[in-house]
Design a protein around this motif. Structure first.
Motif, mmCIF file in Angstrom:
data_model
loop_
_atom_site.group_PDB
_atom_site.id
_atom_site.type_symbol
_atom_site.label_atom_id
_atom_site.label_comp_id
_atom_site.label_asym_id
_atom_site.label_seq_id
_atom_site.Cartn_x
_atom_site.Cartn_y
_atom_site.Cartn_z
ATOM 1 N N LEU A 264 3.475 3.220 -0.919
ATOM 2 C CA LEU A 264 2.081 3.294 -0.491
ATOM 3 C C LEU A 264 1.142 3.121 -1.690
ATOM 4 C CD1 LEU A 264 0.174 3.631 1.841
ATOM 5 C CD2 LEU A 264 0.354 6.114 1.616
ATOM 6 N N ILE A 265 1.485 3.735 -2.822
ATOM 7 C CA ILE A 265 0.693 3.549 -4.036
ATOM 8 C C ILE A 265 0.714 2.080 -4.451
ATOM 9 C CG2 ILE A 265 0.523 4.100 -6.496
ATOM 10 C CD1 ILE A 265 1.724 6.839 -5.841
ATOM 11 N N PHE A 266 1.904 1.475 -4.432
ATOM 12 C CA PHE A 266 2.041 0.063 -4.812
ATOM 13 C C PHE A 266 1.189 -0.830 -3.914
ATOM 14 C CE2 PHE A 266 4.119 -4.004 -3.878
ATOM 15 C CZ PHE A 266 4.089 -4.589 -5.142
ATOM 16 N N VAL B 244 -2.680 -0.277 -4.601
ATOM 17 C CA VAL B 244 -3.120 -0.842 -5.879
ATOM 18 C C VAL B 244 -3.051 -2.368 -5.846
ATOM 19 C CG1 VAL B 244 -2.643 -0.946 -8.358
ATOM 20 C CG2 VAL B 244 -2.489 1.231 -7.147
ATOM 21 N N ALA B 245 -1.985 -2.910 -5.256
ATOM 22 C CA ALA B 245 -1.841 -4.364 -5.183
ATOM 23 C C ALA B 245 -2.960 -4.990 -4.354
ATOM 24 C CB ALA B 245 -0.481 -4.722 -4.590
ATOM 25 N N LEU B 246 -3.292 -4.380 -3.227
ATOM 26 C CA LEU B 246 -4.363 -4.911 -2.381
ATOM 27 C C LEU B 246 -5.716 -4.858 -3.094
ATOM 28 C CD1 LEU B 246 -3.380 -3.349 1.073
ATOM 29 C CD2 LEU B 246 -3.372 -5.780 0.483
ATOM 30 N N LEU B 247 -5.988 -3.765 -3.791
ATOM 31 C CA LEU B 247 -7.248 -3.644 -4.515
ATOM 32 C C LEU B 247 -7.331 -4.658 -5.652
ATOM 33 C CD1 LEU B 247 -7.562 0.243 -4.583
ATOM 34 C CD2 LEU B 247 -9.192 -1.333 -3.520
ATOM 35 N N ASN B 248 -6.215 -4.881 -6.336
ATOM 36 C CA ASN B 248 -6.212 -5.868 -7.418
ATOM 37 C C ASN B 248 -6.394 -7.280 -6.888
ATOM 38 O OD1 ASN B 248 -5.364 -5.019 -10.439
ATOM 39 N ND2 ASN B 248 -4.616 -3.500 -8.981
#
Length: 283
Positions: A252-254, A257-261
């Motif tokens: 979930l963290i991955f 963070v990936a979507l925000l980046n």
């Protein structure tokens, strides 16, 4: 021309997909009280370390607590803390950075030298040092991260304001006698919104990782409060027998963070705001 149009279409599609997925995660967190199948803090040792079932869709942890419920409530905690930290850093950066960039001179030099002194230390290490002095807890963690990371916003915004001061319409406004306060509110700050929107989108992801990292080592959110990094910390003792305790919150963290980046990079396009922010020493 075709390649540019295809690139623009792909970028808009990427923005739309990322925005939809992020909205779904945020909405799930906001509706945690309605979507969570169980009490996230209810300890029931008769159901400890159970696999997925109808009652516990993602199973239970070592204390018999519902993993899915803790993930949903953890979304509230992680996003709320990230937004609090980023918005506070942005506010501090706008005030100090705009002042340094617009006034210039000795004030600018003094502020920049103070920023350089703080930037001499790695951000996360400095935050850990401050929390170690003050004691563990989400309040201390939030204050430490705000103090450390607001420096990057100050430098970035100061650079943008220095660039804007040289623009023709700003020079013309100053010559016409526009007051500094009106200049900032009517001309400079509105021009800062597009680059800051891009940078803030990326920084929310980085702050989520910092929060999770500090909670993982026991300096951030404390048990029994649900938080993604704290959940990984609680599950590390069972990584061989029940790896899902760490894998599920880690994924979930991955994803977050990936979507925000991806969203931030797509918004940045070729303007170079992200590169400029990172050159300032933020990451």
């Amino acid at each position: 021309m075709v390649r540019n149009r295809f690139g623009a279409t792909g970028r808009h599609r990427l923005i739309l997909i990322c925005a939809i997925l992020l909205s779904a995660i945020v909405l799930a967190g906001l509706l945690a009280s309605l979507l969570a199948p169980n009490d996230p803090n209810l300890v029931d040792l008769t159901h400890k370390l159970e696999g997925p079932s109808g009652k516990f869709p993602l199973g239970t942890d070592q204390l018999g607590r519902c993993i899915l419920s803790r993930l949903l409530y953890g979304t509230q905690v992680s996003l709320s803390l990230a937004l609090l930290i980023v918005s506070s850093c942005l506010a501090i950066g706008l005030v100090i950075g705009s002042l340094a960039g617009y006034v210039g001179g000795k004030l600018d030099n003094l502020i920049m030298r103070c920023c350089d002194a703080i930037l001499a230390f790695p951000a996360l290490i400095l935050a850990i040092s401050l929390i170690a002095i003050w004691g563990a807890g989400w309040q201390q963690m939030a204050i430490a991260l705000i103090m450390v990371q607001s420096i990057y916003y100050v430098r970035f915004i100061r650079g943008l304001v220095c660039h804007l001061k040289q623009q023709t319409y700003i020079v013309a406004a100053r010559v016409s006698g526009t007051s500094p306060l009106r200049m900032m509110s009517r001309h400079i700050i509105p021009s800062l919104i597009p680059p800051l929107l891009t940078v803030v989108t990326l920084e929310i992801g980085w702050v989520i990782m910092d929060i999770s990292a500090l909670s993982f080592i026991g300096l951030g959110v404390q048990s029994p409060t649900s938080e993604w990094g704290a959940m990984i910390n609680e599950g590390k003792s069972f990584i061989r027998s029940h790896p899902r305790l760490m894998i599920v919150p880690g994924l979930l963290i991955f994803c977050m963070v990936a979507l925000l980046n991806l969203l931030g990079e797509a918004l940045d396009e070729k303007k170079g705001f992200v590169k400029s922010f990172r050159k300032g020493g933020a990451r």
